[in-house]
Design a protein around this motif. Sequence first.
Motif, PDB file in Angstrom:
ATOM      1  N   SER A  13       0.817  -1.218   0.000  1.00 38.74           N
ATOM      2  CA  SER A  13       0.000   0.000   0.000  1.00 38.74           C
ATOM      3  C   SER A  13       0.852   1.269   0.000  1.00 38.74           C
ATOM      4  O   SER A  13       1.560   1.564   0.959  1.00 38.74           O
ATOM      5  CB  SER A  13      -0.914   0.021   1.234  1.00 38.74           C
ATOM      6  OG  SER A  13      -1.488   1.300   1.367  1.00 38.74           O
ATOM      7  N   LYS A  40     -10.512  -8.924   5.846  1.00 34.80           N
ATOM      8  CA  LYS A  40     -10.209  -7.787   6.730  1.00 34.80           C
ATOM      9  C   LYS A  40     -10.430  -8.095   8.202  1.00 34.80           C
ATOM     10  O   LYS A  40     -11.404  -8.745   8.573  1.00 34.80           O
ATOM     11  CB  LYS A  40     -11.030  -6.574   6.293  1.00 34.80           C
ATOM     12  CG  LYS A  40     -10.588  -6.062   4.928  1.00 34.80           C
ATOM     13  CD  LYS A  40     -11.399  -4.889   4.455  1.00 34.80           C
ATOM     14  CE  LYS A  40     -10.914  -4.472   3.070  1.00 34.80           C
ATOM     15  NZ  LYS A  40     -11.755  -3.462   2.452  1.00 34.80           N
ATOM     16  N   VAL A  54      -6.693   0.516   4.760  1.00 34.90           N
ATOM     17  CA  VAL A  54      -5.452   0.887   5.433  1.00 34.90           C
ATOM     18  C   VAL A  54      -4.917   2.124   4.711  1.00 34.90           C
ATOM     19  O   VAL A  54      -5.219   2.320   3.531  1.00 34.90           O
ATOM     20  CB  VAL A  54      -4.410  -0.260   5.398  1.00 34.90           C
ATOM     21  CG1 VAL A  54      -4.919  -1.449   6.164  1.00 34.90           C
ATOM     22  CG2 VAL A  54      -4.020  -0.656   3.972  1.00 34.90           C
ATOM     23  N   GLU A  66      -7.032   7.774   7.038  1.00 33.38           N
ATOM     24  CA  GLU A  66      -6.711   8.580   5.853  1.00 33.38           C
ATOM     25  C   GLU A  66      -5.250   9.036   5.907  1.00 33.38           C
ATOM     26  O   GLU A  66      -4.863   9.841   6.767  1.00 33.38           O
ATOM     27  CB  GLU A  66      -7.632   9.800   5.680  1.00 33.38           C
ATOM     28  CG  GLU A  66      -8.943   9.490   5.003  1.00 33.38           C
ATOM     29  CD  GLU A  66      -8.784   8.950   3.573  1.00 33.38           C
ATOM     30  OE1 GLU A  66      -7.987   9.502   2.805  1.00 33.38           O
ATOM     31  OE2 GLU A  66      -9.449   7.956   3.257  1.00 33.38           O
ATOM     32  N   SER A  67      -4.480   8.548   4.942  1.00 36.98           N
ATOM     33  CA  SER A  67      -3.030   8.734   5.021  1.00 36.98           C
ATOM     34  C   SER A  67      -2.582  10.187   5.201  1.00 36.98           C
ATOM     35  O   SER A  67      -1.727  10.475   6.037  1.00 36.98           O
ATOM     36  CB  SER A  67      -2.356   8.113   3.806  1.00 36.98           C
ATOM     37  OG  SER A  67      -2.822   8.686   2.611  1.00 36.98           O
TER      38      SER A  67
HETATM   39  N1  LIG Z   1      -7.513   7.689   0.596  1.00 34.51           N
HETATM   40  C1  LIG Z   1      -7.040   6.581   1.381  1.00 34.51           C
HETATM   41  C2  LIG Z   1      -6.761   5.415   0.438  1.00 34.51           C
HETATM   42  C3  LIG Z   1      -6.401   4.151   1.199  1.00 34.51           C
HETATM   43  C4  LIG Z   1      -6.461   2.912   0.303  1.00 34.51           C
HETATM   44  O1  LIG Z   1      -6.950   2.945  -0.857  1.00 34.51           O
HETATM   45  N2  LIG Z   1      -5.984   1.776   0.841  1.00 34.51           N
HETATM   46  C5  LIG Z   1      -6.063   0.525   0.128  1.00 34.51           C
HETATM   47  C6  LIG Z   1      -4.714  -0.168   0.117  1.00 34.51           C
HETATM   48  S1  LIG Z   1      -3.594   0.672  -0.956  1.00 34.51           S
HETATM   49  C7  LIG Z   1      -7.031  -0.412   0.856  1.00 34.51           C
HETATM   50  O2  LIG Z   1      -7.030  -0.497   2.051  1.00 34.51           O
HETATM   51  N3  LIG Z   1      -7.864  -1.104   0.080  1.00 34.51           N
HETATM   52  C8  LIG Z   1      -8.783  -2.040   0.600  1.00 34.51           C
HETATM   53  C9  LIG Z   1     -10.100  -1.987  -0.088  1.00 34.51           C
HETATM   54  O3  LIG Z   1     -10.288  -1.141  -0.985  1.00 34.51           O
HETATM   55  O4  LIG Z   1     -10.977  -2.777   0.243  1.00 34.51           O
HETATM   56  C10 LIG Z   1      -5.803   7.009   2.141  1.00 34.51           C
HETATM   57  O5  LIG Z   1      -5.092   7.909   1.659  1.00 34.51           O
HETATM   58  O6  LIG Z   1      -5.557   6.495   3.233  1.00 34.51           O
END
Ligand SMILES: N[C@@H](CCC(=O)N[C@@H](CS)C(=O)NCC(=O)O)C(=O)O
Length: 236
Positions: A13, A40, A54, A66-67
């Motif tokens: 990620s 999850k 995450v 949120e990162s």
């Molecule tokens: N906008 C969010 C994006 C986070 C994101 O897309 N995380 C992905 C991993 S890269 C995730 O957890 N995906 C799981 C899913 O979509 O179910 C951030 O910046 O934290």
Amino acid sequence: MSPPVKVLGHFASPFAHRVEVALQLKGVPYELIQEDLSNKSELLLANNPVHKKVPVLFHGDRAICESLVIVEYIDEVFDGPSLLPSDPYDRAIARFWSDFVDKVFSFQKLEGPAHRAVLDGTLGRGRGAEDSSGGGQAEASASGGAAQGEEVVWGDTIGYVDVAASVLGPWLSMVEEVTGVVVLDEEEYPALRRWSKEYNSYEALKQCVPDRGQLAAFYTERKEKYKMIAKAWLKQ
Ligand SMILES: N[C@@H](CCC(=O)N[C@@H](CS)C(=O)NCC(=O)O)C(=O)O
């Protein structure tokens, strides 16, 4: 004593990577918990019930999602070099560019081909070495065009926009390698290319840059999906 810091992330990620980079830069020790995104955990579902994604940062018994929100929190709460500039205007500009990068890499449509020109002309340059207040980053002005005499992106310090743009580091080259699609052409985007290479070799971040073999295996398994995404992005 500061409460313990934990990051719920996933090795592939780029968003979790942002959080690790911020912690590394601040010199904050943390524990990394790898999430299984195909099954999850209760920890993830309970602490990010809105997006179920995450990264999640745990600071003691508090959870933050949120990162980029997390990166700002880390910047405010912990000592160490500032990631955001001290001047409110410079901070606003840094937030503008990190929001921009976020939109580009969530593959949202911006203003057609123009957005790529902006990427190279402006995001690809920064004040770098001149700015010691957390502004050594991929930024210039929100209206486009880097100021005269600016160095390309990487200055003496790394800042908020670099952290936001970190997906352009290991992830970009990996997606291109696996899919065979060149997302940022070397001739078209020399500054970003240079930045990307420097990012990948930045000593302080090596500890949280994902293992290339593992990343390659992850993307190879999903090759067709990422090929489609990369091609769609190029068509914008
Ligand atoms: N906008 C969010 C994006 C986070 C994101 O897309 N995380 C992905 C991993 S890269 C995730 O957890 N995906 C799981 C899913 O979509 O179910 C951030 O910046 O934290």
